[in-house]
Design a protein around this motif. Structure first.
Motif, short mmCIF file in Angstrom:
data_model
loop_
_atom_site.label_atom_id
_atom_site.label_comp_id
_atom_site.label_asym_id
_atom_site.label_seq_id
_atom_site.Cartn_x
_atom_site.Cartn_y
_atom_site.Cartn_z
N PHE A 114 0.86 -1.18 0.00
CA PHE A 114 0.00 0.00 0.00
C PHE A 114 0.90 1.23 0.00
CE2 PHE A 114 -2.23 -3.31 2.39
CZ PHE A 114 -3.40 -3.40 1.66
N VAL A 115 0.55 2.21 -0.82
CA VAL A 115 1.35 3.45 -0.90
C VAL A 115 0.43 4.64 -0.73
CG1 VAL A 115 2.94 4.83 -2.25
CG2 VAL A 115 3.02 2.33 -2.42
N ASP A 116 0.66 5.42 0.30
CA ASP A 116 -0.13 6.63 0.57
C ASP A 116 0.00 7.60 -0.60
OD1 ASP A 116 -1.34 8.88 1.56
OD2 ASP A 116 0.14 9.26 3.14
N PRO A 117 -1.11 8.01 -1.23
CA PRO A 117 -1.00 8.93 -2.37
C PRO A 117 -0.40 10.28 -1.99
CG PRO A 117 -3.29 8.62 -1.71
CD PRO A 117 -2.50 7.59 -0.98
N ASN A 118 -0.45 10.66 -0.72
CA ASN A 118 0.18 11.91 -0.30
C ASN A 118 1.69 11.79 -0.21
OD1 ASN A 118 -2.04 13.65 -0.02
ND2 ASN A 118 -2.56 12.77 1.98
N ARG A 119 2.18 10.56 -0.06
CA ARG A 119 3.61 10.34 0.12
C ARG A 119 4.27 9.76 -1.13
NH1 ARG A 119 3.02 7.52 4.33
NH2 ARG A 119 3.36 9.12 5.90
N ARG A 120 3.47 9.30 -2.05
CA ARG A 120 4.01 8.60 -3.21
C ARG A 120 4.63 9.56 -4.21
NH1 ARG A 120 -0.51 5.35 -6.00
NH2 ARG A 120 -1.11 7.44 -6.69
N THR A 121 5.87 9.31 -4.58
CA THR A 121 6.54 10.11 -5.60
C THR A 121 6.18 9.57 -6.98
OG1 THR A 121 8.49 8.67 -5.63
CG2 THR A 121 8.48 10.48 -4.02
N GLY A 122 6.51 10.36 -8.00
CA GLY A 122 6.27 9.90 -9.36
C GLY A 122 7.03 8.62 -9.67
N MET A 123 8.28 8.53 -9.21
CA MET A 123 9.07 7.33 -9.45
C MET A 123 8.47 6.13 -8.74
SD MET A 123 11.50 5.64 -10.78
CE MET A 123 12.61 6.83 -11.52
N MET A 124 8.01 6.32 -7.51
CA MET A 124 7.44 5.20 -6.77
C MET A 124 6.19 4.69 -7.47
SD MET A 124 6.33 5.01 -2.77
CE MET A 124 7.98 5.48 -2.29
N LYS A 125 5.34 5.61 -7.94
CA LYS A 125 4.11 5.22 -8.63
C LYS A 125 4.43 4.39 -9.86
CE LYS A 125 0.01 7.18 -10.87
NZ LYS A 125 -0.71 8.43 -11.21
N GLN A 126 5.46 4.77 -10.60
CA GLN A 126 5.80 4.07 -11.83
C GLN A 126 6.60 2.80 -11.59
OE1 GLN A 126 7.63 6.84 -14.65
NE2 GLN A 126 6.37 8.50 -13.84
N ALA A 127 7.36 2.75 -10.49
CA ALA A 127 8.33 1.67 -10.31
C ALA A 127 7.87 0.54 -9.40
CB ALA A 127 9.64 2.24 -9.78
N ILE A 128 6.98 0.81 -8.45
CA ILE A 128 6.73 -0.18 -7.40
C ILE A 128 6.20 -1.50 -7.97
CG2 ILE A 128 4.42 0.72 -6.86
CD1 ILE A 128 5.01 -0.05 -3.92
N GLY A 129 5.32 -1.44 -8.94
CA GLY A 129 4.77 -2.67 -9.50
C GLY A 129 5.82 -3.51 -10.19
N LEU A 130 6.62 -2.89 -11.04
CA LEU A 130 7.61 -3.66 -11.78
C LEU A 130 8.75 -4.14 -10.87
CD1 LEU A 130 10.42 -1.87 -12.60
CD2 LEU A 130 8.70 -0.60 -13.88
N VAL A 131 9.14 -3.31 -9.88
CA VAL A 131 10.20 -3.72 -8.96
C VAL A 131 9.76 -4.92 -8.13
CG1 VAL A 131 11.52 -3.05 -6.92
CG2 VAL A 131 11.38 -1.49 -8.87
N HIS A 132 8.55 -4.86 -7.57
CA HIS A 132 8.08 -5.96 -6.74
C HIS A 132 7.85 -7.23 -7.57
CE1 HIS A 132 6.63 -3.50 -3.02
NE2 HIS A 132 7.89 -3.29 -3.33
N THR A 133 7.46 -7.07 -8.83
CA THR A 133 7.32 -8.24 -9.69
C THR A 133 8.66 -8.93 -9.89
OG1 THR A 133 5.43 -7.27 -10.84
CG2 THR A 133 6.61 -9.03 -11.98
N SER A 134 9.70 -8.14 -10.15
CA SER A 134 11.03 -8.72 -10.34
C SER A 134 11.58 -9.30 -9.03
CB SER A 134 11.98 -7.65 -10.89
OG SER A 134 13.26 -8.20 -11.14
N GLU A 135 11.33 -8.62 -7.91
CA GLU A 135 11.78 -9.13 -6.62
C GLU A 135 11.09 -10.44 -6.27
OE1 GLU A 135 13.17 -5.11 -4.19
OE2 GLU A 135 11.07 -5.77 -4.05
#
Length: 315
Positions: A114-135
């Motif tokens: 879960f990522v708080d939309p108030n705290r989420r950066t542009g990079m986090m929004k774009q990267a979290i899905g692909l990073v966690h998939t690879s991890e």
């Protein structure tokens, strides 16, 4: 799909005990994550380390989840010790949970972020899905290699999810969703067929088949796990749907966040087209829209429904 929730799943050809014990050791994050590296042990369940999506050191904390039929953990992260704003529930399902009497070995791993939309950066929004998939793929590789495998092992099932934001008190949601008698209101493919209790009842599906529904709820301290089982006695077929009900204040680390996230986990046999129960993920999603509509109306928040499926901070 709720846009602040990022789920990922995989089958891992190792034992449930081995996977659970491996994940409970935070220092093992060094082996399979994209540069989350544990640098200093703070206490029995907390490390200070680096992170891939934050240009800062983070405290990593672990909490175990105990349920009767499967296991789980939570990772927590924060810049300050014991002040954690990131929560990552992880559930580990043995194949016998998906299919009773299954002879499949291994474990089904499900990781929710879960990522708080108030705290989420542009990079986090774009990267979290692909990073966690690879991890997730890296975790599978490490555990399967340790179990003696030299290539990726395929499971018999895939997992899919249905997630929606509901602007209503979590207590109202738990009370409503744990009562089988309410299913006739929100499940458009099922009709009640006889007397029922709050935890079990008999229904008739869209093909006139008998469905026995049972519901159990587990209090996980800060949120709830709802187990919904749909059993077709004429076909000896069971369809399970474990569901997390998580207050937004906990999921996003924001005490002012209202409502809760409903996260439903579904299981689909590879290479088979289901002929009983829900036939597609859209069947679950349609039910969730109905649940959102009904609960928000009960809570007096009718204006929220028009804003869509995702949590949005109030102005």
């Amino acid at each position: 799909m709720e846009k602040n929730t990022f789920p990922i799943s995989t089958y891992i050809a190792t034992s449930l005990d081995t996977a659970f014990e491996y994940l409970c050791r935070l220092e093992n994050l060094n082996e399979w994550t994209l540069f989350s590296r544990m640098l200093e042990k703070i206490d029995e369940n907390t490390w200070l380390g680096t992170a891939s999506c934050y240009q800062n050191k983070l405290y990593y904390h672990l909490r175990k989840i105990n349920t009767p039929l499967f296991r789980g953990i939570e990772w927590h992260c924060g810049i300050e010790y014991e002040n954690y704003f990131q929560v990552y529930p992880v559930l580990l399902f043995p194949p016998s949970y998906l299919e009773p009497n299954s002879d499949e070995e291994g474990v089904y791993f499900h990781w929710v972020s879960f990522v708080d939309p108030n705290r989420r950066t542009g990079m986090m929004k774009q990267a979290i899905g692909l990073v966690h998939t690879s991890e997730c793929r890296s975790l599978k590789g490490n555990l399967e290699r340790n179990a003696g495998h030299t290539s990726s092992v395929k499971g018999r099932y895939t997992l899919d999810t249905d997630t929606i934001y509901i602007d209503a008190p979590i207590e109202l949601g738990v009370e409503y969703l744990t009562d089988v008698k309410n299913i006739g209101e929100w499940a458009h493919l099922l009709n009640p067929s006889n007397e029922m209790t709050s935890q079990s009842g008999q229904f008739i599906d869209e093909y006139g088949q008998t469905v026995q529904v049972t519901i159990q709820v587990h209090d996980l301290n800060n949120y709830y796990l709802l187990e919904q089982d749909f059993f077709y006695p004429d076909f000896e077929f069971i369809q399970r749907c474990p569901t997390l009900l998580i207050p937004c204040s906990y999921a996003f680390g924001d005490p002012s966040a209202s409502g809760f996230i409903q996260h439903r986990i579904t299981f689909w046999k590879v290479g088979e087209v289901p002929t009983h129960g829900k036939l597609q993920i859209e069947d679950y999603e349609a039910e969730s829209i109905n649940i959102k509509r009904l609960l928000e109306a009960q809570a007096g928040n009718k204006e929220t429904f028009a804003r869509g499926m995702s949590y949005l901070p109030r102005s």
